[in-house]
Design a protein around this motif. Structure first.
Motif, PDB file in Angstrom:
ATOM      1  N   ALA A  83      17.555  -4.383 -10.720  1.00 59.92           N
ATOM      2  CA  ALA A  83      16.284  -3.519 -10.133  1.00 59.92           C
ATOM      3  C   ALA A  83      15.094  -4.427 -10.211  1.00 59.92           C
ATOM      4  N   LEU A  84      15.156  -5.118 -11.158  1.00 59.79           N
ATOM      5  CA  LEU A  84      14.037  -6.201 -11.638  1.00 59.79           C
ATOM      6  C   LEU A  84      13.948  -7.352 -10.474  1.00 59.79           C
ATOM      7  N   HIS A  85      15.183  -7.747 -10.324  1.00 52.95           N
ATOM      8  CA  HIS A  85      15.411  -9.006  -9.521  1.00 52.95           C
ATOM      9  C   HIS A  85      15.207  -8.432  -8.249  1.00 52.95           C
ATOM     10  N   ALA A  86      15.532  -7.237  -7.665  1.00 53.50           N
ATOM     11  CA  ALA A  86      15.064  -6.630  -6.510  1.00 53.50           C
ATOM     12  C   ALA A  86      13.723  -6.597  -6.093  1.00 53.50           C
ATOM     13  N   VAL A  87      12.791  -6.198  -7.121  1.00 51.17           N
ATOM     14  CA  VAL A  87      11.470  -6.088  -6.608  1.00 51.17           C
ATOM     15  C   VAL A  87      10.751  -7.436  -7.068  1.00 51.17           C
ATOM     16  N   ALA A  88      11.199  -8.249  -7.845  1.00 56.06           N
ATOM     17  CA  ALA A  88      10.530  -9.415  -8.276  1.00 56.06           C
ATOM     18  C   ALA A  88      11.334 -10.518  -8.782  1.00 56.06           C
ATOM     19  N   PRO A  89      12.247 -10.939  -7.400  1.00 59.78           N
ATOM     20  CA  PRO A  89      13.215 -12.256  -7.644  1.00 59.78           C
ATOM     21  C   PRO A  89      12.370 -13.335  -8.140  1.00 59.78           C
ATOM     22  N   GLY A  90      12.958 -13.958  -8.989  1.00 57.93           N
ATOM     23  CA  GLY A  90      12.495 -15.066  -9.546  1.00 57.93           C
ATOM     24  C   GLY A  90      11.236 -15.148 -10.320  1.00 57.93           C
ATOM     25  N   ARG A  91      10.592 -13.947 -10.674  1.00 56.37           N
ATOM     26  CA  ARG A  91       9.280 -13.665 -11.495  1.00 56.37           C
ATOM     27  C   ARG A  91       9.469 -13.521 -13.016  1.00 56.37           C
ATOM     28  N   LEU A  92      10.874 -13.300 -13.356  1.00 52.53           N
ATOM     29  CA  LEU A  92      10.964 -13.060 -14.887  1.00 52.53           C
ATOM     30  C   LEU A  92      10.743 -14.554 -15.674  1.00 52.53           C
ATOM     31  N   LYS A  93       9.920 -14.622 -16.478  1.00 48.05           N
ATOM     32  CA  LYS A  93       9.727 -15.836 -17.110  1.00 48.05           C
ATOM     33  C   LYS A  93       9.786 -15.800 -18.685  1.00 48.05           C
ATOM     34  N   LEU A  94       9.687 -14.485 -19.024  1.00 50.35           N
ATOM     35  CA  LEU A  94       9.860 -14.221 -20.709  1.00 50.35           C
ATOM     36  C   LEU A  94      10.373 -12.708 -20.817  1.00 50.35           C
ATOM     37  N   VAL A  95      11.204 -12.769 -21.953  1.00 54.90           N
ATOM     38  CA  VAL A  95      11.599 -11.394 -22.432  1.00 54.90           C
ATOM     39  C   VAL A  95      11.128 -11.240 -23.708  1.00 54.90           C
ATOM     40  N   HIS A  96      10.516 -10.062 -24.014  1.00 59.21           N
ATOM     41  CA  HIS A  96      10.299  -9.692 -25.615  1.00 59.21           C
ATOM     42  C   HIS A  96      11.350  -9.019 -25.973  1.00 59.21           C
ATOM     43  N   ALA A  97      12.286  -9.571 -26.734  1.00 53.45           N
ATOM     44  CA  ALA A  97      13.549  -8.952 -27.269  1.00 53.45           C
ATOM     45  C   ALA A  97      13.416  -8.159 -28.257  1.00 53.45           C
ATOM     46  N   ASN A  98      13.199  -6.646 -28.315  1.00 51.98           N
ATOM     47  CA  ASN A  98      12.995  -5.661 -29.373  1.00 51.98           C
ATOM     48  C   ASN A  98      13.908  -4.669 -28.982  1.00 51.98           C
ATOM     49  N   ASP A  99      14.596  -4.180 -30.314  1.00 51.04           N
ATOM     50  CA  ASP A  99      15.196  -3.024 -30.169  1.00 51.04           C
ATOM     51  C   ASP A  99      14.099  -1.911 -30.549  1.00 51.04           C
ATOM     52  N   SER A 100      14.640  -0.824 -30.447  1.00 45.61           N
ATOM     53  CA  SER A 100      13.892   0.634 -30.090  1.00 45.61           C
ATOM     54  C   SER A 100      14.074   1.481 -31.383  1.00 45.61           C
ATOM     55  N   LYS A 101      12.953   1.809 -32.197  1.00 43.75           N
ATOM     56  CA  LYS A 101      13.191   3.234 -33.073  1.00 43.75           C
ATOM     57  C   LYS A 101      13.482   4.389 -32.568  1.00 43.75           C
ATOM     58  N   ASP A 102      13.091   4.365 -31.168  1.00 41.52           N
ATOM     59  CA  ASP A 102      13.062   5.794 -30.530  1.00 41.52           C
ATOM     60  C   ASP A 102      14.049   5.790 -29.414  1.00 41.52           C
ATOM     61  N   ALA A 103      14.288   6.846 -28.864  1.00 36.82           N
ATOM     62  CA  ALA A 103      15.383   7.121 -28.095  1.00 36.82           C
ATOM     63  C   ALA A 103      14.882   6.741 -26.535  1.00 36.82           C
ATOM     64  N   CYS A 104      15.823   6.412 -25.740  1.00 40.42           N
ATOM     65  CA  CYS A 104      15.417   6.108 -24.490  1.00 40.42           C
ATOM     66  C   CYS A 104      14.486   7.299 -23.772  1.00 40.42           C
ATOM     67  N   GLY A 105      13.448   6.849 -22.914  1.00 43.63           N
ATOM     68  CA  GLY A 105      12.715   7.789 -22.293  1.00 43.63           C
ATOM     69  C   GLY A 105      11.529   8.332 -23.106  1.00 43.63           C
ATOM     70  N   SER A 106      11.492   7.997 -24.854  1.00 41.60           N
ATOM     71  CA  SER A 106      10.755   8.491 -25.509  1.00 41.60           C
ATOM     72  C   SER A 106       9.140   8.057 -25.063  1.00 41.60           C
ATOM     73  N   LYS A 107       9.017   7.135 -24.293  1.00 38.42           N
ATOM     74  CA  LYS A 107       7.740   6.564 -23.958  1.00 38.42           C
ATOM     75  C   LYS A 107       6.957   6.160 -25.219  1.00 38.42           C
ATOM     76  N   ARG A 108       7.566   6.083 -26.233  1.00 35.65           N
ATOM     77  CA  ARG A 108       6.943   5.544 -27.446  1.00 35.65           C
ATOM     78  C   ARG A 108       7.335   3.758 -27.935  1.00 35.65           C
ATOM     79  N   ASP A 109       6.306   3.203 -27.917  1.00 39.11           N
ATOM     80  CA  ASP A 109       6.524   1.761 -28.394  1.00 39.11           C
ATOM     81  C   ASP A 109       6.446   1.470 -29.727  1.00 39.11           C
ATOM     82  N   ARG A 110       7.681   1.579 -30.044  1.00 36.63           N
ATOM     83  CA  ARG A 110       8.054   1.244 -31.619  1.00 36.63           C
ATOM     84  C   ARG A 110       9.033   0.372 -31.722  1.00 36.63           C
ATOM     85  N   HIS A 111       8.737  -0.791 -32.093  1.00 35.11           N
ATOM     86  CA  HIS A 111      10.028  -1.929 -32.159  1.00 35.11           C
ATOM     87  C   HIS A 111      10.707  -1.904 -33.472  1.00 35.11           C
TER      88      HIS A 111
END
Length: 282
Positions: A200-228
């Motif tokens: 989906a990212l490639h479909a809307v922004a092909p070739g634009r991905l330049k960096l990944v912040h690789a962080n696991d999550s303390k909270d569940a999917c869809g939590s809207k909580r930013d806790r690495h």
């Protein structure tokens, strides 16, 4: 030919960008670094120290810069917007001095105004900054957020209208944070979940991905909580990061950890990601 993704970290720079940053990078075996070049929780701008700048440049270690957390071009406060512009410009100038590959900026929040008004502000103030970037300067990397409050960009699909507002400027890249994406609702733990998100990212922004912040999550999917969380210790799990490293959209894209703890835990996260990159199970 497979392009290898570097594995690095946001590093502490106590003592100086090079003195502290390179020491920290060596201790945790980071292959590149991300740094703040000014106080991340304030507006004061720090001048560079020429000797430290030269030492970091001469080290050959790739560098990314993260702008302060206060930056928000979608704010209804004219003072916040003005200070945000100044802060981003400063980070881009410092990035050029350091030979940085990219400057990461959060995509912002409308706070109390309409998203439409906020996006008009983003366009008005970000396009001139993008135009100012010299040919050999760093790209500006847009980092979607976790979806809390009135954030302007959270899911990867949100990047489509955001980049459109910037006329898909060639110096506007993307920094994807895995914890943010998971919190925003991308189920990276489902079979094929990471691949669907990257497709989906490639479909809307092909070739634009330049960096990944690789962080696991303390909270569940869809939590809207930013806790690495540390890699493999959270709700995303190590296997999803292996899927990320094998996906064509992420080929050669550096992975930067921003995980909790001190050097020992950061080194463990980096070594785990290197094993996944090299095809070893987590």
């Amino acid at each position: 030919m497979t392009v290898t993704s570097l594995i690095g970290a946001h590093v502490f720079v106590a003592g100086g960008l090079a003195t502290g940053g390179l020491r920290n990078a060596a201790e945790i075996e980071a292959e590149f670094v991300q740094v703040f070049v000014t106080n991340p929780r304030g507006w004061a701008l720090a001048a560079g120290r020429p000797a430290e700048d030269a030492a970091l440049r001469d080290s050959g270690l790739p560098v990314f810069i993260h702008t302060p957390y206060l930056v928000n071009l979608g704010s209804p406060s004219a003072e916040t917007v003005e200070r945000s512009v100044t802060s981003i410009r400063h980070a881009l100038l410092r990035g050029a001095e350091l030979g940085a590959r990219g400057v990461v900026v959060h995509t912002g929040s409308a706070v109390t105004q309409s998203p439409e008004a906020a996006m008009r502000q983003v366009r008005e103030h970000l396009l001139p900054l993008l135009d100012e970037i010299p040919e050999d300067g760093p790209d500006l990397l847009l980092e979607p957020m976790a979806g809390q409050g009135r954030m302007l960009c959270a899911t990867v699909e949100d990047l489509g209208p955001y980049l459109s507002a910037l006329d898909f400027h060639p110096r506007a890249g993307v920094c994807l944070d895995t914890c943010h994406a998971f919190a925003a609702g991308h189920d990276l733990t489902a079979p094929g979940g990471m691949a669907r998100m990257l497709d989906a990212l490639h479909a809307v922004a092909p070739g634009r991905l330049k960096l990944v912040h690789a962080n696991d999550s303390k909270d569940a999917c869809g939590s809207k909580r930013d806790r690495h969380e540390n890699i493999g210790a959270g709700n995303i799990g190590a296997a999803a990061f292996g899927d990320l490293l094998r996906h064509p959209a992420a080929a050669g894209v550096p992975l930067c950890i921003e995980t909790p703890g001190e050097a020992e835990r950061h080194r463990a996260d980096i070594l785990l990601l290197k094993k996944l990159r090299d095809g070893c199970p987590g």
